[in-house]
Design a protein around this motif. Structure first.
Motif, PDB file in Angstrom:
ATOM      1  N   VAL A  58      -0.522  10.162  -0.911  1.00  0.00           N
ATOM      2  CA  VAL A  58       0.329  10.415   0.253  1.00  0.00           C
ATOM      3  C   VAL A  58      -0.498  11.140   1.315  1.00  0.00           C
ATOM      4  N   SER A  59      -0.552  10.554   2.499  1.00  0.00           N
ATOM      5  CA  SER A  59      -1.486  11.064   3.516  1.00  0.00           C
ATOM      6  C   SER A  59      -0.917  12.227   4.317  1.00  0.00           C
ATOM      7  N   GLY A  60      -1.805  13.135   4.639  1.00  0.00           N
ATOM      8  CA  GLY A  60      -1.542  14.072   5.720  1.00  0.00           C
ATOM      9  C   GLY A  60      -0.515  15.159   5.484  1.00  0.00           C
ATOM     10  N   TYR A 104       0.817  -1.223   0.000  1.00  0.00           N
ATOM     11  CA  TYR A 104       0.000   0.000   0.000  1.00  0.00           C
ATOM     12  C   TYR A 104       0.847   1.269   0.000  1.00  0.00           C
ATOM     13  N   ARG A 105       2.086   1.122  -0.432  1.00  0.00           N
ATOM     14  CA  ARG A 105       2.900   2.327  -0.610  1.00  0.00           C
ATOM     15  C   ARG A 105       2.227   3.208  -1.676  1.00  0.00           C
ATOM     16  N   PRO A 106       2.088   4.486  -1.437  1.00  0.00           N
ATOM     17  CA  PRO A 106       1.393   5.358  -2.407  1.00  0.00           C
ATOM     18  C   PRO A 106       2.031   5.293  -3.796  1.00  0.00           C
ATOM     19  N   ARG A 107       1.210   5.256  -4.825  1.00  0.00           N
ATOM     20  CA  ARG A 107       1.718   5.271  -6.194  1.00  0.00           C
ATOM     21  C   ARG A 107       1.619   6.674  -6.805  1.00  0.00           C
ATOM     22  N   THR A 108       0.725   7.461  -6.274  1.00  0.00           N
ATOM     23  CA  THR A 108       0.582   8.835  -6.777  1.00  0.00           C
ATOM     24  C   THR A 108       0.691   9.807  -5.605  1.00  0.00           C
ATOM     25  N   LEU A 109       0.965  11.046  -5.932  1.00  0.00           N
ATOM     26  CA  LEU A 109       1.109  12.051  -4.877  1.00  0.00           C
ATOM     27  C   LEU A 109      -0.184  12.221  -4.088  1.00  0.00           C
ATOM     28  N   ARG A 133       4.058   3.853   8.934  1.00  0.00           N
ATOM     29  CA  ARG A 133       4.603   2.506   8.751  1.00  0.00           C
ATOM     30  C   ARG A 133       4.231   1.631   9.940  1.00  0.00           C
ATOM     31  N   ARG A 134       4.383   2.210  11.151  1.00  0.00           N
ATOM     32  CA  ARG A 134       4.062   1.451  12.345  1.00  0.00           C
ATOM     33  C   ARG A 134       2.574   1.119  12.393  1.00  0.00           C
ATOM     34  N   ALA A 135       1.748   2.084  11.983  1.00  0.00           N
ATOM     35  CA  ALA A 135       0.303   1.864  12.007  1.00  0.00           C
ATOM     36  C   ALA A 135      -0.086   0.721  11.081  1.00  0.00           C
ATOM     37  N   LYS A 154       8.082  10.708   3.582  1.00  0.00           N
ATOM     38  CA  LYS A 154       9.149  11.363   2.828  1.00  0.00           C
ATOM     39  C   LYS A 154       9.525  10.540   1.593  1.00  0.00           C
ATOM     40  N   THR A 155       9.821   9.251   1.820  1.00  0.00           N
ATOM     41  CA  THR A 155      10.171   8.391   0.694  1.00  0.00           C
ATOM     42  C   THR A 155       8.966   8.233  -0.233  1.00  0.00           C
ATOM     43  N   ALA A 156       7.806   8.026   0.350  1.00  0.00           N
ATOM     44  CA  ALA A 156       6.603   7.853  -0.456  1.00  0.00           C
ATOM     45  C   ALA A 156       6.395   9.052  -1.369  1.00  0.00           C
ATOM     46  N   ALA A 157       6.569  10.256  -0.849  1.00  0.00           N
ATOM     47  CA  ALA A 157       6.374  11.455  -1.658  1.00  0.00           C
ATOM     48  C   ALA A 157       7.394  11.511  -2.789  1.00  0.00           C
TER      49      ALA A 157
END
Lengths: 486, 319
Positions: B19-21, B11-16, B198-200, B51-54
């Protein structure tokens, strides 16, 4: 659309020396060095040192371009062990070119020779600087990293931070050239946030012009999010911690946690601003917890265990906050100071707009008057009194009193008023004559006693020095005005 | 239902947009994509806030199919030192971008782990290759990045994630995975995650292995976290001077396999919210921190925990 990927910091790099903004004195020295070096009258190498983004490298290149010199450049991203430096720079520095043109060797970031990778690098540079027939420029952030040996063979030229006003003018010119519509207020806030770093200001401007729509003019609000690490953040946190907005520990802590600063830095800010306006017990209480907090910081360093940071943060924030709470619990109706001015732990380098620590002729004049008047060393007056005079000149009555005491003239008054209003300066000059020298001597000494109780040690020493010279009412009245400076 | 994939990757974001929050930051990044231009960037912030996801999803949007050729991720803490900067980065930076792109992107994770010397080497590389390359440096504190690099970058500060941001993403994932999560479960996940996505997500996946109907206890159990109420009970009993009662509750927690370390961390979090004067709070926090330090230095954590509780009891007597 591909968008131009040229960086503005490169595109707008000055081509001529007089296009290098700020640092006029340094540029003058550099020009003189360049002339002398050709006539073999000066040292072969120059060190340009100063903070990031103040134009050191730009000045070096502009000099070369102006003189028509060839440039050979090495910097920290190249390997610079002794061998490499000798093989590249060595021949260039002793041989002349076919066309007989001069070769300028630029060693960028000369303070960043890495210990093991660049083994022997510093020694090699010193060696080359000694032997070179060609001019060499070394740039550095920190000249103290470069070793005394090397400095002895070089002309050291100091570059300083660029003033916000100058940064603003450059930004305006660039945005006009690039046809970016942007408000002055937005440019001013960019210029201020750069803290004397012109390159970062230009980068920010380019980043904004990329991210914002070009159809409308860019306003100040548009740049509110996410830019350079703004001091405003820390001041906001400090005002929460120092109880300017009540004593909510939770908001103080979450503000501290969301700050982009390590606890190591935060504690310096808090400590620097934890001042004397507490009673003994509260002060001790606050200091005790700052000291405890520091213990935890030490434990983090020694054990490399970062979990102790959370205790350090809590203790520094809550210790100071509870000190304030204690203080106020005791004194009914104690007036809380809403508006606070916080000091940076590195205040020495933090220049306000228009405030110039480099002493101009006007500051020297004022310092001399103060020194003569209150019998303190001129350097003391220059650094500890003159910078604060403009604050007192905001109050017209005080301004008149000071003018009378120091016998200031109109240009000096105008300077202290910020050069804005010659009329006002004349008015104060007139008022100064009207300031009555006949005030009750008792009241004066009473006031002085209070003042003395409040001033720091250095100021106290100064007053004590002055006191025996006090003889008549007028003198002591003037003295009072001066002690009021602090 | 395959359980073998790690959800933080799945579930790593694929689009901007995914990216949550971090709305303000994402807005700016999206306009970089629209304008096809990018300055060097610094992403600073705690772990697990995107950060990495973005960076990755921005690269995906920027390059489309050729993103993996034009984007590289280096972890500075793997092979830190001056060599990695001088060689790896230089090699990637000096080749031309592939496809319809005018530059490549280098994402340097944990850039604050680079030594000062390595950072100095990096700064000029950034300028030299800015024609073909953009750098995104990620770090916990931007102040650990040397000034000359900060001066070449736009700095974005990623904030710790809010309850809403975590709740929304957890609900989304639970929905996709056919899990039942109540409001309480989400609150529990939010509590144990401390703003770290990540922890969640890991907590959710671990609980999902046990059952598709997740209960709050499972979340606490799996993450070896005490329920906040239990910790509060220990503190309150101790402050009331009931030493042995407090020890009993502590015993229950320890039997669940929760470490003394974790118990102290949670006590520290909860003391902040207690209804006592600030002066008192600092005192308690200091004691907790000291006990935590002694646990790492000493040999028996039980002795240190008991001593802490005893000192809480004594602190209440003084009033």
């Amino acid at each position: 659309m591909r968008g131009s990927s040229v960086e503005w910091t490169e595109k707008y790099r000055p081509k001529k020396l007089r296009e290098v903004v700020g640092n006029e004195k340094a540029i003058e020295e550099l020009t003189k060095w360049a002339e002398d070096v050709l006539k073999a009258k000066s040292k072969k190498a120059a060190i340009l040192h100063g903070p990031a983004g103040c134009g050191k490298t730009s000045a070096a290149y502009a000099l070369a371009a102006e003189k028509g010199w060839e440039v050979i450049e090495l910097n920290a991203s190249d390997q610079r062990s002794a061998g490499v430096i000798k093989s590249i720079v060595g021949p260039a520095s002793t041989s002349t070119t076919f066309s007989q043109t001069t070769r300028l060797i630029i060693l960028d970031e000369a303070d960043n020779l890495h210990g093991t990778e660049d083994r022997g690098g510093t020694k090699a540079i010193t060696e080359i600087v000694k032997r070179s027939t060609q001019p060499i420029i070394l740039t550095a952030n920190d000249k103290y990293k470069m070793g005394q040996g090397l400095q002895r063979y070089c002309k050291v030229i100091t570059f300083e931070q660029i003033k916000a006003g100058t940064v603003f003018r450059v930004l305006r010119r660039i945005s006009d050239d690039a046809e970016i519509k942007i408000d002055d207020s937005a440019l001013i806030s960019l210029a201020k946030n750069a803290h004397g770093d012109l390159r970062s200001a230009i980068n920010d401007l380019q980043a904004i012009s990329v991210s914002e729509s070009k159809l409308e003019s860019i306003r100040e609000e548009d740049i509110a999010t996410g830019w350079r690490d703004v001091e405003g953040d820390i001041f906001g946190v400090l005002s929460v911690i120092f109880g300017a907005e009540g004593y909510d520990i939770q908001s103080a802590l979450s503000a501290l946690y969301s700050l982009d600063k390590t606890p190591e830095e935060s504690i310096q800010w808090i400590y620097k601003n934890f001042s004397y306006e507490y009673d003994d017990e509260s002060f001790l209480h606050g200091l005790h917890y700052l000291s405890r907090s520091d213990m935890f910081l030490g434990r983090v360093r020694r054990r490399e265990n970062y979990k102790f940071w959370r205790y350090a943060s809590s203790l520094m924030a809550c210790g100071v906050l509870s000190a304030k709470e204690m203080q106020e619990g005791k004194r009914e109706g104690w007036e809380r100071r809403k508006q606070r001015y916080f000091r940076s732990p590195w205040q020495r380098v933090r220049l306000q707009e228009g405030e110039d620590r480099k002493s101009g002729p006007m500051q020297e004049e004022l310092a001399k008057k103060i020194a003569d008047y209150s019998k303190v060393p001129r350097s003391y007056a220059l650094f500890f009194v003159v910078p604060f005079l403009p604050i007192f000149f905001e109050d017209e009555r005080k301004a008149a009193e000071i003018t009378a005491s120091l016998r200031l003239d109109v240009p000096q008054i105008a300077f202290l008023l910020g050069d804005t209003d010659k009329e006002k300066a004349k008015q104060i000059y007139q008022d100064a004559f009207a300031v009555s020298p006949k005030r009750g001597k008792e009241r004066v000494s009473e006031k002085e006693r209070v003042v003395k109780a409040e001033v720091g040690e250095e100021e106290r020493r100064k007053i004590e020095k002055v006191e025996p010279k006090e003889e008549e009412g007028k003198e002591s009245e003037n003295q009072k005005t001066l002690t009021n400076f602090f | 239902m395959p359980r073998d994939e790690i959800w933080t990757e799945k579930y790593r974001p694929r689009t901007l947009n995914e990216v949550s929050g971090q709305e303000a930051i994402i807005n700016n990044l999206q306009s970089y994509v629209r304008k096809r231009n990018l300055p060097h960037l610094i992403f600073s912030g705690p772990a697990g806030v995107g950060k990495t996801a973005a960076a990755v999803s921005m690269a995906r949007e920027f390059y489309g199919d050729t993103w993996s050729e034009n984007f590289t991720e280096l972890n500075a803490s793997d092979e830190r030192g001056i060599d990695v900067v001088r060689n790896n980065i230089k090699n990637f930076a000096r080749t031309m971008p592939i496809g319809n792109a005018s530059f490549k992107i280098i994402f340097l994770d944990e850039a604050d782990a680079l030594t000062d010397a390595a950072q100095s080497a990096l700064r000029r590389t950034m300028e030299r290759y800015s024609g073909t390359c953009r750098f995104i440096l990620s770090c916990n504190y931007s102040s650990k990045i040397i000034d000359p690099i900060q001066s070449r970058c736009s700095v974005y500060r990623f904030k710790s994630l809010s309850y809403d941001a975590i709740a929304a993403r957890i609900k989304y994932i639970a929905d996709k995975e056919g899990l039942k999560v109540s409001e309480e479960v989400i609150r529990a996940i939010n509590y144990v995650s401390m703003g770290d996505m990540r922890r969640a997500v890991n907590a959710l996946q671990s609980a999902a292995v046990l059952s598709s109907e997740i209960k709050p206890e499972m979340i606490y159990e799996i993450t070896a976290t005490a329920r906040p109420e239990e910790i509060k009970e220990v503190i309150n009993k101790a402050l009331d001077g009931k030493f042995f009662d407090a020890l009993d509750t502590l015993e229950v927690l320890m039997d669940k396999g929760i470490s003394g370390d974790e118990i102290l961390a949670q006590m520290h979090r909860l003391v902040i919210n207690l209804d006592i004067p600030a002066r008192k709070k600092v005192e308690l926090m200091d004691r907790i921190g000291e006990a935590d330090y002694r646990i790492t230095e000493g040999a028996h954590e039980r002795i240190q925990l008991d001593a802490l509780i005893a000192s809480f009891c004594l602190a209440s007597d003084k009033e």
